[in-house]
Design an enzyme around this catalytic site. Structure first.
Site, PDB file in Angstrom:
ATOM      1  CG  ASP A  31      32.271  98.427  43.424  1.00 19.64           C
ATOM      2  OD1 ASP A  31      31.393  98.861  42.668  1.00 19.64           O
ATOM      3  OD2 ASP A  31      33.461  98.847  43.384  1.00 19.64           O
ATOM      4  CG  ASN A  88      25.794 105.485  39.397  1.00 17.46           C
ATOM      5  OD1 ASN A  88      25.022 106.145  40.082  1.00 17.46           O
ATOM      6  ND2 ASN A  88      26.882 104.922  39.894  1.00 17.46           N
ATOM      7  CB  VAL A  97      31.081  99.391  34.110  1.00 18.03           C
ATOM      8  CG1 VAL A  97      31.050  98.056  33.383  1.00 18.03           C
ATOM      9  CG2 VAL A  97      32.369  99.537  34.915  1.00 18.03           C
ATOM     10  CG  HIS A 101      26.678  98.287  37.248  1.00 17.03           C
ATOM     11  ND1 HIS A 101      26.956  98.722  35.960  1.00 17.03           N
ATOM     12  CD2 HIS A 101      27.141  99.258  38.064  1.00 17.03           C
ATOM     13  CE1 HIS A 101      27.567  99.892  36.002  1.00 17.03           C
ATOM     14  NE2 HIS A 101      27.681 100.245  37.264  1.00 17.03           N
ATOM     15  CG  HIS A 103      26.361 100.791  42.415  1.00 22.01           C
ATOM     16  ND1 HIS A 103      27.727 100.742  42.570  1.00 22.01           N
ATOM     17  CD2 HIS A 103      26.150 101.323  41.187  1.00 22.01           C
ATOM     18  CE1 HIS A 103      28.314 101.230  41.482  1.00 22.01           C
ATOM     19  NE2 HIS A 103      27.370 101.592  40.630  1.00 22.01           N
TER      20      HIS A 103
HETATM   21  P1  5GP Z   1      29.370 102.774  37.763  1.00 27.93           P
HETATM   22  O1  5GP Z   1      30.193 103.977  38.069  1.00 27.93           O
HETATM   23  O2  5GP Z   1      29.469 102.372  36.313  1.00 27.93           O
HETATM   24  O3  5GP Z   1      27.947 102.888  38.242  1.00 27.93           O
HETATM   25  O4  5GP Z   1      29.975 101.608  38.648  1.00 27.93           O
HETATM   26  C1  5GP Z   1      30.949 100.742  38.199  1.00 27.93           C
HETATM   27  C2  5GP Z   1      31.477 100.030  39.416  1.00 27.93           C
HETATM   28  O5  5GP Z   1      32.228  98.912  38.998  1.00 27.93           O
HETATM   29  C3  5GP Z   1      32.388 100.898  40.285  1.00 27.93           C
HETATM   30  O6  5GP Z   1      31.831 101.000  41.593  1.00 27.93           O
HETATM   31  C4  5GP Z   1      33.714 100.141  40.268  1.00 27.93           C
HETATM   32  O7  5GP Z   1      34.384 100.193  41.505  1.00 27.93           O
HETATM   33  C5  5GP Z   1      33.291  98.740  39.884  1.00 27.93           C
HETATM   34  N1  5GP Z   1      34.316  97.999  39.169  1.00 27.93           N
HETATM   35  C6  5GP Z   1      35.032  98.414  38.091  1.00 27.93           C
HETATM   36  N2  5GP Z   1      35.861  97.458  37.667  1.00 27.93           N
HETATM   37  C7  5GP Z   1      35.669  96.391  38.495  1.00 27.93           C
HETATM   38  C8  5GP Z   1      36.253  95.096  38.567  1.00 27.93           C
HETATM   39  O8  5GP Z   1      37.126  94.712  37.786  1.00 27.93           O
HETATM   40  N3  5GP Z   1      35.803  94.280  39.559  1.00 27.93           N
HETATM   41  C9  5GP Z   1      34.842  94.661  40.448  1.00 27.93           C
HETATM   42  N4  5GP Z   1      34.474  93.767  41.363  1.00 27.93           N
HETATM   43  N5  5GP Z   1      34.268  95.888  40.407  1.00 27.93           N
HETATM   44  C10 5GP Z   1      34.691  96.736  39.453  1.00 27.93           C
END
Ligand code: 5GP
Length: 115
Positions: A31, A88, A97, A101, A103
């Site tokens: 991440d 999430n 996103v 995914h 985490h």
């Molecule tokens: P969510 O909030 O959707 O569960 O988690 C999305 C995750 O994607 C976040 O922890 C964020 O830091 C990660 N993320 C967003 N954009 C990028 C990216 O361009 N590269 C990487 N490696 N992680 C990303």
């Protein structure tokens, strides 16, 4: 053709990602805003938007993701110390996103309940 998600772009090497594991069905990378010493994202290459929209046809793929966690935890050396897997979903779930995914968080004592 719908625009690729950021995670599809990482899978297709259109944007950089620190990939730690990959097979034909999924990709695991660090991440970009780590919330723990180890913070990995495990994503299916096929777009499943979110767990709350998974279909019965996604069952094998979801099972594959869940069972790959063990392999990744052993490979990365945090299997014995413990770790957390988080998905999430939607606005209240904190999803940013729209591409499923997992985490995988490790490397420190994690608090409970989550914020
Ligand atoms: P969510 O909030 O959707 O569960 O988690 C999305 C995750 O994607 C976040 O922890 C964020 O830091 C990660 N993320 C967003 N954009 C990028 C990216 O361009 N590269 C990487 N490696 N992680 C990303």
């Amino acid at each position: 053709m719908p625009e690729k998600t950021i995670f599809q772009k990482i899978a297709d090497r259109e944007i950089p990602g620190e990939i730690v594991y990959e097979d034909e069905q999924c990709l695991c990378f660090r991440d970009i805003r780590a919330q723990a010493p180890v913070h990995l994202l495990l994503v299916p290459k096929k777009l499943v938007v979110r767990i709350g929209e998974a279909e019965p046809a996604d069952q094998d793929l979801l099972g594959h993701l869940m069972t790959r966690v063990r392999h990744i935890a052993e490979q990365e050396g945090f299997a014995d110390a413990g770790f957390r897997v988080v998905i999430n979903n939607g606005s209240h779930g904190g999803e940013a996103v729209p591409h499923l995914h997992l985490h995988i968080l490790a490397g420190r004592q994690l608090g409970w309940p989550p914020g």
